[in-house]
Design a protein around this motif. Sequence first.
Motif, PDB file in Angstrom:
ATOM      1  N   PHE A   1      28.723  64.093  86.228  1.00 39.19           N
ATOM      2  CA  PHE A   1      29.095  62.686  86.389  1.00 39.19           C
ATOM      3  C   PHE A   1      28.080  61.755  85.733  1.00 39.19           C
ATOM      4  O   PHE A   1      28.465  60.778  85.092  1.00 39.19           O
ATOM      5  N   ALA A   2      26.810  62.040  85.902  1.00 43.00           N
ATOM      6  CA  ALA A   2      25.779  61.188  85.304  1.00 43.00           C
ATOM      7  C   ALA A   2      25.931  61.151  83.786  1.00 43.00           C
ATOM      8  O   ALA A   2      25.884  60.065  83.172  1.00 43.00           O
ATOM      9  N   ILE A   3      26.126  62.302  83.179  1.00 42.21           N
ATOM     10  CA  ILE A   3      26.274  62.361  81.725  1.00 42.21           C
ATOM     11  C   ILE A   3      27.507  61.594  81.272  1.00 42.21           C
ATOM     12  O   ILE A   3      27.445  60.801  80.324  1.00 42.21           O
ATOM     13  N   VAL A   4      28.630  61.810  81.940  1.00 41.94           N
ATOM     14  CA  VAL A   4      29.868  61.131  81.548  1.00 41.94           C
ATOM     15  C   VAL A   4      29.707  59.613  81.654  1.00 41.94           C
ATOM     16  O   VAL A   4      30.014  58.881  80.713  1.00 41.94           O
ATOM     17  N   LEU A   5      29.240  59.148  82.798  1.00 38.89           N
ATOM     18  CA  LEU A   5      29.150  57.701  83.009  1.00 38.89           C
ATOM     19  C   LEU A   5      28.131  57.038  82.086  1.00 38.89           C
ATOM     20  O   LEU A   5      28.389  55.972  81.524  1.00 38.89           O
ATOM     21  N   ILE A   6      26.994  57.678  81.915  1.00 36.82           N
ATOM     22  CA  ILE A   6      25.953  57.115  81.045  1.00 36.82           C
ATOM     23  C   ILE A   6      26.376  57.184  79.579  1.00 36.82           C
ATOM     24  O   ILE A   6      26.184  56.222  78.824  1.00 36.82           O
ATOM     25  N   ALA A   7      26.961  58.296  79.173  1.00 39.44           N
ATOM     26  CA  ALA A   7      27.389  58.445  77.778  1.00 39.44           C
ATOM     27  C   ALA A   7      28.467  57.432  77.417  1.00 39.44           C
ATOM     28  O   ALA A   7      28.402  56.798  76.363  1.00 39.44           O
ATOM     29  N   ILE A   8      29.446  57.267  78.287  1.00 38.01           N
ATOM     30  CA  ILE A   8      30.524  56.318  77.982  1.00 38.01           C
ATOM     31  C   ILE A   8      29.988  54.898  77.917  1.00 38.01           C
ATOM     32  O   ILE A   8      30.356  54.126  77.027  1.00 38.01           O
ATOM     33  N   GLU A   9      29.096  54.560  78.838  1.00 34.56           N
ATOM     34  CA  GLU A   9      28.512  53.218  78.807  1.00 34.56           C
ATOM     35  C   GLU A   9      27.683  53.020  77.539  1.00 34.56           C
ATOM     36  O   GLU A   9      27.746  51.965  76.899  1.00 34.56           O
ATOM     37  N   SER A  10      26.925  54.033  77.150  1.00 37.23           N
ATOM     38  CA  SER A  10      26.080  53.927  75.955  1.00 37.23           C
ATOM     39  C   SER A  10      26.904  53.838  74.676  1.00 37.23           C
ATOM     40  O   SER A  10      26.592  53.052  73.789  1.00 37.23           O
ATOM     41  N   ILE A  11      27.945  54.645  74.592  1.00 30.64           N
ATOM     42  CA  ILE A  11      28.765  54.693  73.376  1.00 30.64           C
ATOM     43  C   ILE A  11      29.663  53.469  73.256  1.00 30.64           C
ATOM     44  O   ILE A  11      29.742  52.833  72.211  1.00 30.64           O
ATOM     45  N   MET A  12      30.344  53.138  74.345  1.00 32.84           N
ATOM     46  CA  MET A  12      31.338  52.059  74.296  1.00 32.84           C
ATOM     47  C   MET A  12      30.785  50.716  74.763  1.00 32.84           C
ATOM     48  O   MET A  12      31.457  49.700  74.664  1.00 32.84           O
ATOM     49  N   ASN A  13      29.607  50.730  75.322  1.00 31.40           N
ATOM     50  CA  ASN A  13      28.954  49.527  75.827  1.00 31.40           C
ATOM     51  C   ASN A  13      29.775  48.827  76.918  1.00 31.40           C
ATOM     52  O   ASN A  13      29.790  47.596  77.010  1.00 31.40           O
ATOM     53  N   ILE A  14      30.526  49.633  77.699  1.00 33.55           N
ATOM     54  CA  ILE A  14      31.281  49.122  78.846  1.00 33.55           C
ATOM     55  C   ILE A  14      31.207  50.141  79.976  1.00 33.55           C
ATOM     56  O   ILE A  14      30.911  51.307  79.757  1.00 33.55           O
TER      57      ILE A  14
END
Length: 150
Positions: A99-112
Motif C-alpha cells: 500500500f505504501a508503494i502504491v500510494l506514494i508512487a501514484i502521488e509522485s508520478i501523477m502529483n495527485i
Amino acid sequence: MSFLTRILPSFLVSWLLTFTLASLFHSQYVVNQLVNVGVVVGFSDRASLTLDDWLGLLPTYGAIIVVALAIAFFVTAKLNKKVQKYSTQLFVIAGIVAFAIVLIAIESIMNIHIIAGARGWGFYAQLLAGAVGGFAFSQLVKATKTQKSC
C-alpha cells in the motif's frame, strides 16, 4: 494444484477483505472531512456513500490492490521459505509495503492523491488495510495447509 486449491482462494479472500477495508476507510475519511466543515451527514447517507464508493473503486483501486498484493505476497512467499519462523509478520509487512508503494508512487508520478481518503491520517488507515490483508492471507494459507495435512 496447491496454487488453485490453497493459495488462490486464500489470496482472493484476503484481497476482498483488504479492498473492502481500504474502501471503507477512504469513505469514512471523506465523510469525516465533510463533517469537520459543518456538513451534516446522516447514517443512511454515510452507508449509501460507503456502498457507492465500494462499487466505484472496485474496477480501479481494487485492480491496483490486486496487483500490489500479488507482487508483495509472491516476493514474501519466496522470502518466507528462508525465514519461516516469521511468516505472519512478513505478510503483514508485505501488505503495508504494498500500500505504501502504491500510494506514494501514484502521488509522485501523477502529483495527485488517487484516493482522497489517503491524505493525512487516512494514509495510515490505508496501510492498516494492507496489514490486515497480509495477516488474513498468512492465516488462511496456514489454515488450508493444516486442513490438507489432516
